[in-house]
Scaffold this motif. Structure first.
Motif, mmCIF file in Angstrom:
data_model
loop_
_atom_site.group_PDB
_atom_site.id
_atom_site.type_symbol
_atom_site.label_atom_id
_atom_site.label_comp_id
_atom_site.label_asym_id
_atom_site.label_seq_id
_atom_site.Cartn_x
_atom_site.Cartn_y
_atom_site.Cartn_z
ATOM 1 N N GLU A 50 0.813 -1.068 0.125
ATOM 2 C CA GLU A 50 0.169 0.010 -0.056
ATOM 3 C C GLU A 50 0.986 1.266 -0.176
ATOM 4 O OE1 GLU A 50 -3.087 0.541 -0.539
ATOM 5 O OE2 GLU A 50 -3.970 -1.246 0.264
ATOM 6 N N SER A 53 2.707 1.691 -3.356
ATOM 7 C CA SER A 53 1.681 1.826 -4.304
ATOM 8 C C SER A 53 1.618 3.394 -4.400
ATOM 9 C CB SER A 53 0.305 0.984 -4.298
ATOM 10 O OG SER A 53 -0.749 1.426 -5.150
ATOM 11 N N GLU A 57 2.317 5.985 -7.381
ATOM 12 C CA GLU A 57 1.013 6.815 -8.257
ATOM 13 C C GLU A 57 1.387 8.185 -8.040
ATOM 14 O OE1 GLU A 57 -2.767 5.716 -6.577
ATOM 15 O OE2 GLU A 57 -3.812 6.457 -8.316
ATOM 16 N N ASN A 99 -13.900 6.580 -1.466
ATOM 17 C CA ASN A 99 -12.988 5.339 -1.928
ATOM 18 C C ASN A 99 -11.531 5.675 -2.319
ATOM 19 O OD1 ASN A 99 -13.304 6.230 -4.409
ATOM 20 N ND2 ASN A 99 -14.438 4.546 -5.451
ATOM 21 N N ARG A 100 -11.077 6.684 -1.753
ATOM 22 C CA ARG A 100 -9.818 6.954 -1.915
ATOM 23 C C ARG A 100 -8.973 7.355 -0.399
ATOM 24 N NH1 ARG A 100 -6.314 8.155 -6.638
ATOM 25 N NH2 ARG A 100 -7.864 7.939 -8.269
ATOM 26 N N HIS A 102 -7.539 5.006 1.255
ATOM 27 C CA HIS A 102 -7.752 3.737 2.180
ATOM 28 C C HIS A 102 -6.373 3.127 2.604
ATOM 29 C CE1 HIS A 102 -11.753 3.254 0.883
ATOM 30 N NE2 HIS A 102 -11.759 2.916 -0.256
ATOM 31 N N GLY A 103 -5.161 3.656 1.776
ATOM 32 C CA GLY A 103 -3.806 3.050 2.038
ATOM 33 C C GLY A 103 -3.563 3.094 3.455
ATOM 34 N N ARG A 105 -5.253 3.523 6.289
ATOM 35 C CA ARG A 105 -5.890 2.904 7.094
ATOM 36 C C ARG A 105 -5.647 1.205 7.093
ATOM 37 N NH1 ARG A 105 -11.963 3.486 6.092
ATOM 38 N NH2 ARG A 105 -11.038 4.744 4.319
ATOM 39 N N VAL A 106 -5.484 0.818 5.913
ATOM 40 C CA VAL A 106 -5.216 -0.441 5.544
ATOM 41 C C VAL A 106 -3.849 -0.749 6.507
ATOM 42 C CG1 VAL A 106 -4.435 -2.080 3.979
ATOM 43 C CG2 VAL A 106 -6.433 -0.778 3.528
ATOM 44 N N ALA A 109 -4.252 -1.076 10.058
ATOM 45 C CA ALA A 109 -4.665 -2.292 10.906
ATOM 46 C C ALA A 109 -3.736 -3.434 10.690
ATOM 47 C CB ALA A 109 -5.975 -2.425 9.723
ATOM 48 N N LEU B 27 -1.227 -1.404 -9.249
ATOM 49 C CA LEU B 27 -1.321 -0.416 -10.092
ATOM 50 C C LEU B 27 -0.905 -0.677 -11.470
ATOM 51 C CD1 LEU B 27 0.143 2.774 -8.512
ATOM 52 C CD2 LEU B 27 -2.297 2.370 -8.941
ATOM 53 N N TYR B 56 -2.135 -11.536 -4.662
ATOM 54 C CA TYR B 56 -1.911 -10.277 -3.964
ATOM 55 C C TYR B 56 -2.988 -9.013 -4.504
ATOM 56 C CZ TYR B 56 0.101 -5.472 -2.681
ATOM 57 O OH TYR B 56 0.325 -4.164 -2.218
ATOM 58 N N ASP B 58 -4.371 -4.692 -3.637
ATOM 59 C CA ASP B 58 -4.311 -3.681 -2.660
ATOM 60 C C ASP B 58 -5.462 -2.670 -2.853
ATOM 61 O OD1 ASP B 58 -3.135 -2.360 -4.646
ATOM 62 O OD2 ASP B 58 -1.170 -2.536 -4.044
ATOM 63 N N SER B 59 -5.308 -1.317 -2.397
ATOM 64 C CA SER B 59 -6.311 -0.448 -2.587
ATOM 65 C C SER B 59 -6.719 0.064 -4.226
ATOM 66 C CB SER B 59 -5.965 1.125 -2.046
ATOM 67 O OG SER B 59 -5.832 0.434 -0.595
ATOM 68 N N ARG B 63 -10.501 0.258 -5.402
ATOM 69 C CA ARG B 63 -11.038 1.359 -6.221
ATOM 70 C C ARG B 63 -11.749 0.884 -7.441
ATOM 71 N NH1 ARG B 63 -5.995 4.493 -5.045
ATOM 72 N NH2 ARG B 63 -5.482 4.305 -7.510
ATOM 73 N N PHE B 66 -14.962 -0.544 -6.223
ATOM 74 C CA PHE B 66 -15.949 0.158 -5.682
ATOM 75 C C PHE B 66 -16.568 1.000 -7.133
ATOM 76 C CE2 PHE B 66 -14.413 0.974 -1.385
ATOM 77 C CZ PHE B 66 -15.778 1.170 -0.924
ATOM 78 N N THR B 86 -9.397 -8.667 4.869
ATOM 79 C CA THR B 86 -8.926 -7.606 5.872
ATOM 80 C C THR B 86 -9.242 -6.379 4.932
ATOM 81 O OG1 THR B 86 -7.409 -9.009 7.005
ATOM 82 C CG2 THR B 86 -7.215 -6.679 7.259
ATOM 83 N N LEU B 87 -8.606 -6.625 3.777
ATOM 84 C CA LEU B 87 -8.663 -5.268 2.770
ATOM 85 C C LEU B 87 -10.056 -4.896 2.565
ATOM 86 C CD1 LEU B 87 -6.957 -3.386 0.936
ATOM 87 C CD2 LEU B 87 -7.221 -5.021 -0.839
ATOM 88 N N ILE B 90 -11.741 -3.148 5.772
ATOM 89 C CA ILE B 90 -11.159 -1.969 6.109
ATOM 90 C C ILE B 90 -11.710 -0.834 5.276
ATOM 91 C CG2 ILE B 90 -9.010 -0.543 6.380
ATOM 92 C CD1 ILE B 90 -7.745 -3.245 7.259
ATOM 93 N N SER B 91 -11.917 -1.128 4.090
ATOM 94 C CA SER B 91 -12.083 -0.319 2.935
ATOM 95 C C SER B 91 -13.576 0.012 2.920
ATOM 96 C CB SER B 91 -11.711 -0.783 1.159
ATOM 97 O OG SER B 91 -12.479 -1.885 1.149
#
Lengths: 133, 103
Positions: A50, A53, A57, A99-100, A102-103, A105-106, A109, B27, B56, B58-59, B63, B66, B86-87, B90-91
């Protein structure tokens, strides 16, 4: 951790999406060498992924030079310390319920501590996770 | 390069279209994942996405999911434990789409 003397890992790659698979391959190998249980390794891979990434980005936003991404992993006395650094000058997105963003928070956790520092010279996300022996 | 496969099964008369993803999603290839979901969902009100073979994600994938859930009745199939579950939690993706877990 079976062996706290495993050498620290340092991966330096261009801060771009194509580098993310390289970072994960190196980390997967290091987690195995360090004797980290597969379930824990998968959580840590996501936490680092995360952060990496985000850097891939955004690190080039407003940067005039080629931005590098550096990922380090090191065994500590009671767990692991992981860091994701870039030398770009982006601002991490604020936490938001959309929905942006999140990284972070993930990451929070999945690890025990997370520390973010963003300066004009780059962004660093440091994470630690205690591991039972 | 990030390796993943997206197998698309289009809807038939009485079945929901399905995307079965495997490998890593990040990405670098999330646009391929979005394309596969768009191709599968084409004209259908519902879509099932099977993530049980994903090693694997991730966010970036969250996205994309969603975006699909905003217009389509989305069902995701995931492993009962592990970082993908988990992902999704949390999201908040698990609050806008159905999640089926596989032991």
């Amino acid at each position: 951790m079976d062996d706290s003397t495993v050498p620290a890992l340092c991966v330096r790659v261009p801060a771009e999406p194509a580098s993310l698979a390289i970072v994960r391959a190196q980390l997967r190998q290091w987690f195995q060498s360090a004797g980290i249980a597969p379930d824990t390794a998968a959580d840590l891979l996501l936490a680092v992924g995360e952060a990496a990434s985000n850097a891939a980005e955004h690190a080039h936003d407003g940067a005039a030079h080629n931005v590098e991404l550096t990922v380090t992993a090191a065994a500590t006395g009671d767990g692991v310390r992981l860091a994701v650094c870039d030398d770009g000058c982006w601002k991490p997105p604020p936490e938001s319920p959309g929905n942006r963003g999140h990284g972070l928070r993930v990451i929070a956790a999945l690890v025990d501590t997370v520390h973010l520092s963003a300066t004009r010279n780059g962004t660093t996300v440091e994470m630690t996770k205690e591991l039972t022996r | 390069m990030t390796d993943a496969q997206f197998r698309v099964t289009l809807a038939s008369d009485d079945t929901t279209p399905v995307v079965v993803a495997s490998g890593d999603i990040d990405l670098a290839n999330v646009a391929d994942f979005s394309d596969a979901m768009a191709k599968a969902a084409n004209g259908s009100t519902a879509l099932t996405v099977d993530l049980t073979e994903v090693n694997y994600c991730d966010s970036a994938a969250v996205r994309a999911l969603f975006a699909v859930a905003a217009t389509t009745e989305l069902t995701m199939i995931v492993a009962a434990t592990g970082p993908i579950k988990t992902l999704l939690g949390i999201s908040g993706l698990d609050r806008v789409a159905a999640v089926v877990t596989m032991e």
